[in-house]
Design a protein around this motif. Structure first.
Motif, short mmCIF file in Angstrom:
data_model
loop_
_atom_site.label_atom_id
_atom_site.label_comp_id
_atom_site.label_asym_id
_atom_site.label_seq_id
_atom_site.Cartn_x
_atom_site.Cartn_y
_atom_site.Cartn_z
N ASN A 108 11.98 52.17 -30.01
CA ASN A 108 11.04 53.27 -30.23
C ASN A 108 11.10 54.30 -29.11
O ASN A 108 11.17 55.51 -29.36
CB ASN A 108 9.62 52.72 -30.34
CG ASN A 108 9.32 52.15 -31.71
OD1 ASN A 108 10.15 52.18 -32.60
ND2 ASN A 108 8.13 51.60 -31.87
N LEU A 109 11.06 53.83 -27.87
CA LEU A 109 11.00 54.75 -26.73
C LEU A 109 12.25 55.61 -26.63
O LEU A 109 12.18 56.78 -26.24
CB LEU A 109 10.80 53.96 -25.44
CG LEU A 109 9.40 53.39 -25.23
CD1 LEU A 109 9.38 52.42 -24.06
CD2 LEU A 109 8.39 54.51 -25.00
N LEU A 110 13.39 55.03 -26.97
CA LEU A 110 14.65 55.76 -26.85
C LEU A 110 15.09 56.37 -28.18
O LEU A 110 16.22 56.83 -28.31
CB LEU A 110 15.73 54.84 -26.29
CG LEU A 110 15.50 54.56 -24.80
CD1 LEU A 110 16.17 53.28 -24.37
CD2 LEU A 110 15.99 55.72 -23.96
N LYS A 111 14.15 56.37 -29.15
CA LYS A 111 14.37 57.03 -30.44
C LYS A 111 15.69 56.62 -31.08
O LYS A 111 16.53 57.44 -31.46
CB LYS A 111 14.28 58.55 -30.27
CG LYS A 111 12.95 59.02 -29.69
CD LYS A 111 12.81 60.51 -29.69
CE LYS A 111 11.51 60.96 -29.03
NZ LYS A 111 10.31 60.36 -29.63
N ALA A 112 15.85 55.30 -31.21
CA ALA A 112 17.05 54.76 -31.83
C ALA A 112 17.05 55.04 -33.33
O ALA A 112 16.00 55.20 -33.96
CB ALA A 112 17.13 53.25 -31.58
N ALA A 146 8.68 48.49 -34.59
CA ALA A 146 9.77 49.45 -34.69
C ALA A 146 9.60 50.39 -35.88
O ALA A 146 9.76 51.61 -35.75
CB ALA A 146 11.11 48.72 -34.78
N THR A 147 9.27 49.84 -37.05
CA THR A 147 9.11 50.70 -38.23
C THR A 147 7.92 51.62 -38.09
O THR A 147 7.93 52.74 -38.59
CB THR A 147 8.99 49.86 -39.51
OG1 THR A 147 7.93 48.91 -39.38
CG2 THR A 147 10.29 49.12 -39.79
N ARG A 148 6.86 51.16 -37.40
CA ARG A 148 5.70 52.04 -37.14
C ARG A 148 6.13 53.23 -36.28
O ARG A 148 5.55 54.31 -36.37
CB ARG A 148 4.59 51.25 -36.45
CG ARG A 148 3.33 52.06 -36.16
CD ARG A 148 2.67 52.53 -37.45
NE ARG A 148 1.50 53.35 -37.19
CZ ARG A 148 1.54 54.65 -36.97
NH1 ARG A 148 2.70 55.28 -36.96
NH2 ARG A 148 0.44 55.34 -36.76
N GLY A 149 7.16 53.03 -35.46
CA GLY A 149 7.68 54.10 -34.63
C GLY A 149 8.81 54.88 -35.28
O GLY A 149 9.46 55.70 -34.62
N GLY A 150 9.09 54.61 -36.57
CA GLY A 150 10.11 55.37 -37.28
C GLY A 150 11.51 54.82 -37.19
O GLY A 150 12.47 55.50 -37.55
N VAL A 151 11.66 53.56 -36.73
CA VAL A 151 12.99 52.95 -36.57
C VAL A 151 13.18 51.86 -37.62
O VAL A 151 12.46 50.86 -37.60
CB VAL A 151 13.17 52.35 -35.16
CG1 VAL A 151 14.57 51.74 -35.02
CG2 VAL A 151 12.94 53.42 -34.10
N THR A 177 11.45 52.18 -43.28
CA THR A 177 10.33 52.96 -42.76
C THR A 177 10.41 54.37 -43.32
O THR A 177 11.50 54.94 -43.45
CB THR A 177 10.31 53.01 -41.23
OG1 THR A 177 9.19 53.79 -40.80
CG2 THR A 177 11.59 53.61 -40.65
N ARG A 178 9.26 54.91 -43.65
CA ARG A 178 9.17 56.31 -44.10
C ARG A 178 8.47 57.16 -43.06
O ARG A 178 8.14 58.31 -43.31
CB ARG A 178 8.42 56.38 -45.44
CG ARG A 178 9.13 55.72 -46.60
CD ARG A 178 8.38 55.85 -47.90
NE ARG A 178 7.14 55.12 -47.87
CZ ARG A 178 7.03 53.82 -48.17
NH1 ARG A 178 8.11 53.14 -48.51
NH2 ARG A 178 5.87 53.21 -48.13
N LEU A 179 8.21 56.55 -41.89
CA LEU A 179 7.46 57.24 -40.85
C LEU A 179 8.40 57.94 -39.88
O LEU A 179 9.54 57.53 -39.68
CB LEU A 179 6.58 56.25 -40.08
CG LEU A 179 5.54 55.50 -40.92
CD1 LEU A 179 4.86 54.43 -40.09
CD2 LEU A 179 4.51 56.48 -41.48
N ALA A 180 7.89 59.01 -39.27
CA ALA A 180 8.65 59.73 -38.26
C ALA A 180 8.50 59.04 -36.91
O ALA A 180 7.61 58.22 -36.71
CB ALA A 180 8.16 61.18 -38.18
N SER A 181 9.40 59.37 -36.00
CA SER A 181 9.34 58.81 -34.65
C SER A 181 8.01 59.18 -33.98
O SER A 181 7.56 60.32 -34.06
CB SER A 181 10.51 59.33 -33.83
OG SER A 181 10.43 58.87 -32.50
N LEU A 182 7.39 58.19 -33.33
CA LEU A 182 6.13 58.44 -32.65
C LEU A 182 6.36 59.11 -31.30
O LEU A 182 7.31 58.78 -30.59
CB LEU A 182 5.40 57.12 -32.40
CG LEU A 182 4.65 56.47 -33.56
CD1 LEU A 182 4.13 55.11 -33.12
CD2 LEU A 182 3.51 57.34 -34.04
#
Length: 367
Positions: A156-160, A222-227, A255-260
């Motif tokens: 999540n932090l590194l926007k993988a 991870a999916t909550r963070g868009g990954v 996941t259908r969510l965007a990166s947090l």
């Protein structure tokens, strides 16, 4: 655009059934990661295995149970583990870098940001950052759970673009396939429901600490963070490429969510809540579906001791977690105004910085 992939390898994939580092396995995974890099991917590796690799080297007959014994085994095993990775990746002319973290590192936004800047520089220089928990100083209540959670936080932090969690099972099944031959594997999971959690059992091997439950927890983060996440096997050459391409031997969590934003990630998954607020149905609707802030009128019960600026959890009338937020009141102030409409707050407390208990910009939904 270069894909950025986080690969997590568990203890059972790196060590023998009785412990001890499996050098052939390390060499195999290094070759798989090298193939991913040749395919144009940046790869970050999250590894377990320090305790399992080191306990025989320090003289224990079996995996230790006491904390100080585990930490001693990890101190020996981490050196062995990194030496094996360094030698294996050197065969592909790839430099490696060791990054040891604990949960407390993630609790500090400044420390977290500094660590991520270091990782970005390592990637620019062509290295493979190798993450592990700092077992030698971690205590049980601060552990990541066989590094599954650590891999999700890093992703999540590194926007993988993907998180690939490698394990000895080829995905998530409707029941334990070792006990139930008719169990069905889930190829794709669109939403992590209570039913999915219900089928996750305990630890699957004697050398690791994480079972399928911890991998589902990691997938949720991870999916909550868009990954998107893959959980499954990589046993043969080319399997890791297939896992990254969507055709691997395992289960894919969509996941259908965007990166947090980093702040929301910290708030939701790394901060330490110091209190709990129980709210009514109106507040549940406002927070989950209305995009609104939490007001004093919706607060029904308060637990814990906290100050303005601290993180608190918010729960519905049924006791189910709704999310986390940064509170604008001390607990004593909030107790004096809970349940009151906004027009009565100033007469009760005098001038206040904000009327909201939690502003919507300082809130993350976790349900």
């Amino acid at each position: 655009m270069t894909s950025r992939i986080v690969v997590k390898i568990g203890s059972s994939s790196l060590t023998g059934p009785e412990g001890g580092l499996n050098r052939e396995a390390v060499t195999f995974y290094a070759a798989e990661i090298a193939a991913l890099r040749k395919d144009g991917c940046e790869v970050l590796l999250v590894t377990s295995g320090a305790v399992a690799a080191g306990f025989r080297g320090i003289g224990y007959d079996s995996r230790p149970r006491l904390l100080h014994e585990k930490q001693a085994a990890a101190a020996v095993g981490q050196v062995m583990l990194m030496q094996a990775y360094q030698e294996a990746f050197a065969g592909h002319s790839i430099p490696t870098a060791q990054i040891l973290l604990t949960r407390t590192d993630f609790c500090s936004r400044r420390a977290m940001n500094n660590a991520m800047m270091t990782v970005e520089e390592l990637l620019r220089q062509g290295a493979v950052p190798v993450f592990n928990e700092n077992d030698t100083v971690s205590v049980d209540e601060l552990k990541f759970g066989d590094n599954d959670t650590l891999s999700a936080l890093v992703a999540n932090l590194l926007k993988a673009s993907h998180l690939l969690i490698l394990t000895d099972m080829d995905g998530v099944y409707s029941a334990d396939p070792r006990k139930h031959p008719d169990a069905v594997r889930y190829e794709h999971i669109e939403e992590i429901t209570p039913e999915i959690y219900a089928i996750a059992g305990g630890a699957g091997s004697s050398v690791g600490t994480g079972g399928m439950r911890s991998k589902i927890d990691a997938a949720k983060i991870a999916t909550r963070g868009g990954v998107p996440v893959f959980v499954g096997q990589v046993k043969k050459p080319g399997d890791l490429l297939q896992a990254a391409a969507g055709t691997g031997k395992g289960t894919y969590f969509a996941t259908r969510l965007a990166s947090l934003p980093v702040k929301k990630q910290w708030l939701g998954f790394m901060s330490t809540p110091l209190g709990s607020l129980y709210v009514d149905d109106g507040a549940v609707e406002a927070l989950l579906h209305g995009g609104h802030s939490l007001l004093p009128v919706g607060v029904r019960r308060i637990e814990g001791s906290f100050h303005s600026g601290d993180v608190v959890e918010v729960l519905g009338p049924d006791g189910q977690l709704l999310g986390r937020g940064i509170v604008n009141y001390d607990d004593t102030q909030l107790r004096s105004i809970q349940g009151l409409p906004s027009r009565e707050i100033v007469p009760k407390l005098g001038e206040v910085h904000r009327l909201e208990v939690i502003h919507r910009d300082e809130w993350i939904t976790l349900r």
